[in-house]
Write a protein that holds these residues in place. Sequence first.
Motif, PDB file in Angstrom:
ATOM      1  N   ILE A  44       0.842  -1.208   0.000  1.00  0.00           N
ATOM      2  CA  ILE A  44       0.000   0.000   0.000  1.00  0.00           C
ATOM      3  C   ILE A  44       0.873   1.251   0.000  1.00  0.00           C
ATOM      4  CG2 ILE A  44      -1.653   1.350   1.355  1.00  0.00           C
ATOM      5  CD1 ILE A  44      -2.748  -1.371   2.391  1.00  0.00           C
ATOM      6  N   VAL A  45       1.887   1.289   0.862  1.00  0.00           N
ATOM      7  CA  VAL A  45       2.773   2.447   0.972  1.00  0.00           C
ATOM      8  C   VAL A  45       3.531   2.671  -0.329  1.00  0.00           C
ATOM      9  CG1 VAL A  45       4.808   3.373   2.152  1.00  0.00           C
ATOM     10  CG2 VAL A  45       2.988   2.278   3.475  1.00  0.00           C
ATOM     11  N   ILE A  46       4.036   1.595  -0.928  1.00  0.00           N
ATOM     12  CA  ILE A  46       4.771   1.704  -2.192  1.00  0.00           C
ATOM     13  C   ILE A  46       3.902   2.318  -3.275  1.00  0.00           C
ATOM     14  CG2 ILE A  46       5.760   0.342  -4.086  1.00  0.00           C
ATOM     15  CD1 ILE A  46       6.857  -1.580  -1.963  1.00  0.00           C
ATOM     16  N   ILE A  47       2.673   1.853  -3.393  1.00  0.00           N
ATOM     17  CA  ILE A  47       1.773   2.345  -4.435  1.00  0.00           C
ATOM     18  C   ILE A  47       1.355   3.785  -4.172  1.00  0.00           C
ATOM     19  CG2 ILE A  47      -0.508   2.032  -5.493  1.00  0.00           C
ATOM     20  CD1 ILE A  47      -0.134  -1.002  -5.010  1.00  0.00           C
ATOM     21  N   VAL A  48       1.098   4.120  -2.917  1.00  0.00           N
ATOM     22  CA  VAL A  48       0.651   5.470  -2.582  1.00  0.00           C
ATOM     23  C   VAL A  48       1.761   6.499  -2.797  1.00  0.00           C
ATOM     24  CG1 VAL A  48      -0.073   6.968  -0.678  1.00  0.00           C
ATOM     25  CG2 VAL A  48      -1.144   4.737  -0.974  1.00  0.00           C
ATOM     26  N   LEU A  49       2.989   6.142  -2.428  1.00  0.00           N
ATOM     27  CA  LEU A  49       4.089   7.102  -2.487  1.00  0.00           C
ATOM     28  C   LEU A  49       4.696   7.256  -3.874  1.00  0.00           C
ATOM     29  CD1 LEU A  49       6.013   6.365   0.845  1.00  0.00           C
ATOM     30  CD2 LEU A  49       4.282   8.109   0.388  1.00  0.00           C
ATOM     31  N   ASP A  50       4.564   6.252  -4.724  1.00  0.00           N
ATOM     32  CA  ASP A  50       5.164   6.304  -6.055  1.00  0.00           C
ATOM     33  C   ASP A  50       4.119   6.758  -7.076  1.00  0.00           C
ATOM     34  OD1 ASP A  50       6.491   5.981  -8.436  1.00  0.00           O
ATOM     35  OD2 ASP A  50       7.363   4.039  -7.909  1.00  0.00           O
ATOM     36  N   GLU A  51       4.278   7.955  -7.609  1.00  0.00           N
ATOM     37  CA  GLU A  51       3.308   8.493  -8.563  1.00  0.00           C
ATOM     38  C   GLU A  51       3.272   7.686  -9.862  1.00  0.00           C
ATOM     39  OE1 GLU A  51       3.897  12.606  -9.247  1.00  0.00           O
ATOM     40  OE2 GLU A  51       3.455  13.199  -7.170  1.00  0.00           O
ATOM     41  N   ASN A  52       4.362   6.993 -10.187  1.00  0.00           N
ATOM     42  CA  ASN A  52       4.386   6.155 -11.387  1.00  0.00           C
ATOM     43  C   ASN A  52       3.447   4.952 -11.275  1.00  0.00           C
ATOM     44  OD1 ASN A  52       6.369   7.741 -12.719  1.00  0.00           O
ATOM     45  ND2 ASN A  52       7.996   6.719 -11.548  1.00  0.00           N
ATOM     46  N   LEU A  53       3.048   4.659 -10.048  1.00  0.00           N
ATOM     47  CA  LEU A  53       2.149   3.516  -9.818  1.00  0.00           C
ATOM     48  C   LEU A  53       0.698   3.955  -9.647  1.00  0.00           C
ATOM     49  CD1 LEU A  53       4.355   1.401  -7.361  1.00  0.00           C
ATOM     50  CD2 LEU A  53       4.075   1.097  -9.822  1.00  0.00           C
ATOM     51  N   LEU A 291       6.178  -9.905  -6.745  1.00  0.00           N
ATOM     52  CA  LEU A 291       7.209 -10.617  -7.496  1.00  0.00           C
ATOM     53  C   LEU A 291       6.979 -10.562  -8.992  1.00  0.00           C
ATOM     54  CD1 LEU A 291       7.577 -13.794  -5.240  1.00  0.00           C
ATOM     55  CD2 LEU A 291       9.176 -11.878  -5.402  1.00  0.00           C
ATOM     56  N   LYS A 292       5.710 -10.505  -9.420  1.00  0.00           N
ATOM     57  CA  LYS A 292       5.391 -10.629 -10.838  1.00  0.00           C
ATOM     58  C   LYS A 292       5.325  -9.297 -11.565  1.00  0.00           C
ATOM     59  CE  LYS A 292       4.344 -13.124 -14.441  1.00  0.00           C
ATOM     60  NZ  LYS A 292       5.335 -14.002 -15.063  1.00  0.00           N
ATOM     61  N   LEU A 293       4.739  -8.268 -10.948  1.00  0.00           N
ATOM     62  CA  LEU A 293       4.595  -6.986 -11.621  1.00  0.00           C
ATOM     63  C   LEU A 293       5.930  -6.238 -11.622  1.00  0.00           C
ATOM     64  CD1 LEU A 293       1.095  -5.793 -10.371  1.00  0.00           C
ATOM     65  CD2 LEU A 293       1.677  -7.002 -12.471  1.00  0.00           C
ATOM     66  N   THR A 294       6.418  -5.914 -12.811  1.00  0.00           N
ATOM     67  CA  THR A 294       7.774  -5.369 -12.974  1.00  0.00           C
ATOM     68  C   THR A 294       7.966  -4.061 -12.210  1.00  0.00           C
ATOM     69  OG1 THR A 294       7.883  -6.388 -15.152  1.00  0.00           O
ATOM     70  CG2 THR A 294       9.518  -4.708 -14.653  1.00  0.00           C
ATOM     71  N   LYS A 295       7.019  -3.140 -12.326  1.00  0.00           N
ATOM     72  CA  LYS A 295       7.172  -1.830 -11.683  1.00  0.00           C
ATOM     73  C   LYS A 295       7.268  -1.948 -10.174  1.00  0.00           C
ATOM     74  CE  LYS A 295       5.055   1.258 -15.102  1.00  0.00           C
ATOM     75  NZ  LYS A 295       4.002   2.283 -15.335  1.00  0.00           N
ATOM     76  N   ILE A 296       6.433  -2.799  -9.589  1.00  0.00           N
ATOM     77  CA  ILE A 296       6.458  -2.972  -8.130  1.00  0.00           C
ATOM     78  C   ILE A 296       7.731  -3.684  -7.710  1.00  0.00           C
ATOM     79  CG2 ILE A 296       5.354  -4.158  -6.198  1.00  0.00           C
ATOM     80  CD1 ILE A 296       2.686  -3.519  -7.393  1.00  0.00           C
ATOM     81  N   ARG A 297       8.112  -4.707  -8.469  1.00  0.00           N
ATOM     82  CA  ARG A 297       9.349  -5.437  -8.145  1.00  0.00           C
ATOM     83  C   ARG A 297      10.560  -4.505  -8.202  1.00  0.00           C
ATOM     84  NH1 ARG A 297       8.953  -9.083 -11.683  1.00  0.00           N
ATOM     85  NH2 ARG A 297      10.473  -8.356 -13.216  1.00  0.00           N
ATOM     86  N   ASN A 298      10.620  -3.667  -9.227  1.00  0.00           N
ATOM     87  CA  ASN A 298      11.745  -2.725  -9.342  1.00  0.00           C
ATOM     88  C   ASN A 298      11.751  -1.715  -8.211  1.00  0.00           C
ATOM     89  OD1 ASN A 298      12.558  -4.001 -11.682  1.00  0.00           O
ATOM     90  ND2 ASN A 298      11.560  -2.531 -13.048  1.00  0.00           N
ATOM     91  N   ARG A 299      10.562  -1.257  -7.831  1.00  0.00           N
ATOM     92  CA  ARG A 299      10.476  -0.294  -6.731  1.00  0.00           C
ATOM     93  C   ARG A 299      10.925  -0.932  -5.420  1.00  0.00           C
ATOM     94  NH1 ARG A 299      11.480   4.402  -6.076  1.00  0.00           N
ATOM     95  NH2 ARG A 299      10.317   4.844  -8.009  1.00  0.00           N
TER      96      ARG A 299
END
Length: 309
Positions: A44-53, A291-299
Amino acid sequence: MDNVSVVRIFTLTGLNETMDHRTAIFSLTLVYYCVVLFLNISLIVIIVLDENLHEPMYVLLCCVCINAVYGTTSFYPKLLIDLLSFSQEISYNWCLFQIFVLYSYACCELSILALMAYDRYLAICRPLHYHTLMTRRMLSQLVSFSWLTPFCIVSINILATSRLELCRFTIKRLFCVNWIIVQLACPNSSTLSNNIVSYATILIYVSHGCFIVWTYMHLVRTCATSKENRVKFMQTCVPHLISLTTFLTVIVFDLMYIRFGSAEIPQSLQNFIAIEFLLFPPMMNPLIYGLKLTKIRNRILSWSQTVGK
């Protein structure tokens, strides 16, 4: 006054056969619950804080994680308290509230998974119209609908149950279940409205399942003709399919057991069947998508490297 429950406290008997091992079970449950919270809140924090997501697919994934925290928090803290207590009891009002949260969690999960299927359908099958159809306003409306509709449907179920006069107070589960409460009703209480509402709810969410099948029929047909679409399907649809299959399997299994299960099954196995929907999806979803979604994995990798420096 008619149709007012005379039962104010329920006794939960799901732990009766496992109390000799309650220290070990308490430790495992506490660790598992903390891991579930950590994984879901981290995503949740990763998605909220990263505008690319801040894209529909990731916003919906964030909703899945929020829903996981919402659902598990209504069960695991109470289970941990029961494991430390010599008697496992729950008040009538808290029991109805727990039913509301657990049932709305399950319904919201299926609604959000249906939205994710629709989002993938638009992205792969109608890419030229995707940004026109899936606007921020439309996304916010769909997300609101996926939360408010289950809340309204489950509220009607709870209202129907609250009008029953109950003559028994023992629940052979780790938590409160609406159908079991209905079975505790006195012989002179009519449960017709409960049956109607229950089957209507099942019908509504079966239609969600049919919609998801329809979207995937189109997705498979479209991806079969394009290598690029097949790559998109493997990256974004496979995690969704795994989440969907896991959730539907445990929910259908639990519903079938509630309605038609045998009382001769060992209590420990009954408990496992009952909590599957609170055990697997909340843990698997953040792991699979992370693990599967590239953007989240890279973040996640970039954050871990930053912390390690």
